[in-house]
Design a protein around this motif. Sequence first.
Motif, mmCIF file in Angstrom:
data_model
loop_
_atom_site.group_PDB
_atom_site.id
_atom_site.type_symbol
_atom_site.label_atom_id
_atom_site.label_comp_id
_atom_site.label_asym_id
_atom_site.label_seq_id
_atom_site.Cartn_x
_atom_site.Cartn_y
_atom_site.Cartn_z
ATOM 1 N N MET A 91 0.843 -1.200 0.000
ATOM 2 C CA MET A 91 0.000 0.000 0.000
ATOM 3 C C MET A 91 0.878 1.250 0.000
ATOM 4 O O MET A 91 0.589 2.220 -0.715
ATOM 5 C CB MET A 91 -0.937 0.006 1.211
ATOM 6 C CG MET A 91 -2.072 -0.969 1.119
ATOM 7 S SD MET A 91 -3.029 -0.941 2.649
ATOM 8 C CE MET A 91 -4.596 -1.528 2.061
ATOM 9 N N ARG A 92 1.950 1.238 0.796
ATOM 10 C CA ARG A 92 2.871 2.372 0.814
ATOM 11 C C ARG A 92 3.542 2.551 -0.549
ATOM 12 O O ARG A 92 3.717 3.666 -1.031
ATOM 13 C CB ARG A 92 3.927 2.195 1.908
ATOM 14 C CG ARG A 92 3.387 2.455 3.306
ATOM 15 C CD ARG A 92 4.492 2.543 4.328
ATOM 16 N NE ARG A 92 5.261 1.326 4.479
ATOM 17 C CZ ARG A 92 4.950 0.311 5.288
ATOM 18 N NH1 ARG A 92 3.859 0.373 6.022
ATOM 19 N NH2 ARG A 92 5.722 -0.750 5.363
ATOM 20 N N LYS A 93 3.911 1.431 -1.180
ATOM 21 C CA LYS A 93 4.546 1.508 -2.497
ATOM 22 C C LYS A 93 3.592 2.106 -3.528
ATOM 23 O O LYS A 93 3.993 2.933 -4.346
ATOM 24 C CB LYS A 93 5.006 0.124 -2.962
ATOM 25 C CG LYS A 93 6.216 -0.390 -2.225
ATOM 26 C CD LYS A 93 6.618 -1.752 -2.740
ATOM 27 C CE LYS A 93 7.832 -2.278 -1.997
ATOM 28 N NZ LYS A 93 8.276 -3.583 -2.501
ATOM 29 N N VAL A 94 2.331 1.703 -3.487
ATOM 30 C CA VAL A 94 1.346 2.237 -4.428
ATOM 31 C C VAL A 94 1.145 3.729 -4.181
ATOM 32 O O VAL A 94 1.055 4.515 -5.128
ATOM 33 C CB VAL A 94 0.007 1.465 -4.342
ATOM 34 C CG1 VAL A 94 -1.110 2.191 -5.056
ATOM 35 C CG2 VAL A 94 0.172 0.069 -4.911
ATOM 36 N N LYS A 95 1.097 4.149 -2.904
ATOM 37 C CA LYS A 95 0.965 5.576 -2.596
ATOM 38 C C LYS A 95 2.158 6.350 -3.138
ATOM 39 O O LYS A 95 2.013 7.455 -3.663
ATOM 40 C CB LYS A 95 0.869 5.793 -1.083
ATOM 41 C CG LYS A 95 -0.502 5.635 -0.520
ATOM 42 C CD LYS A 95 -0.520 6.021 0.935
ATOM 43 C CE LYS A 95 -1.891 5.844 1.530
ATOM 44 N NZ LYS A 95 -1.925 6.179 2.955
ATOM 45 N N LEU A 96 3.335 5.778 -3.002
ATOM 46 C CA LEU A 96 4.540 6.437 -3.488
ATOM 47 C C LEU A 96 4.498 6.583 -5.005
ATOM 48 O O LEU A 96 4.781 7.663 -5.540
ATOM 49 C CB LEU A 96 5.771 5.639 -3.057
ATOM 50 C CG LEU A 96 7.117 6.275 -3.323
ATOM 51 C CD1 LEU A 96 7.254 7.581 -2.553
ATOM 52 C CD2 LEU A 96 8.226 5.321 -2.937
ATOM 53 N N VAL A 97 4.123 5.519 -5.711
ATOM 54 C CA VAL A 97 4.025 5.582 -7.170
ATOM 55 C C VAL A 97 2.959 6.595 -7.579
ATOM 56 O O VAL A 97 3.160 7.392 -8.500
ATOM 57 C CB VAL A 97 3.715 4.183 -7.759
ATOM 58 C CG1 VAL A 97 3.330 4.272 -9.220
ATOM 59 C CG2 VAL A 97 4.908 3.263 -7.572
#
Length: 148
Positions: A91-97
Motif C-alpha cells: 500500500m505504501r509503495k502504491v501511494k509512493l508511485v
Amino acid sequence: MATDDALPEEMVSAFHEFHNSLTSLEAQLAPYLDLPLDEMYDTLSPIEQAKSELVTAYTVNSLYWGFLTTQGINLDQHPLKKEMERIQTYMRKVKLVESEIQGVRPPTGHNPPTHQTIDKYAAARFIKRGLDKEESLKEKQRKIEDQG
C-alpha cells in the motif's frame, strides 16, 4: 428492562446503529456489486486496480484477524500478522508511485517510503528547533550573568 431475557437498551441502540451503518454501506457498494468484476476493472486505471486489490486483500485479512481474535488465538506470532504487514508495505509503495505520477511530494508520516529520501522540510524544522533552543539557552545564561 422488562424481562430477564431482554437485551439492555445500550445494546439495542448499538445494534440499531450497526444495522444503519450496514444499510448505508450496502447502498454505497451497490453500484460496484451490481457490475461484474471484469467490467468494473475496465473502468479503473492500473493504480486504482492495484489499490482495489490491496484494499480487498487487507479487508479479508482484517476480517480473518477479527475472527481469530474472537477464537482466542494469539496473533503475535501468527503468519497473518506478517501477511498484513506485507500488504501495508505494498500500500505504501502504491501511494509512493501515485504521488510520483501526480508530481507531488511523497507522503510522510510514521510509515516511511520504501526508498530513502530526504525530507527537506523536516530537516529544516529540526535545524530551526536546534538553533532556537541554543538561542534560548544563551538568553538564560545572559540573564543569570546579569543577575549575578
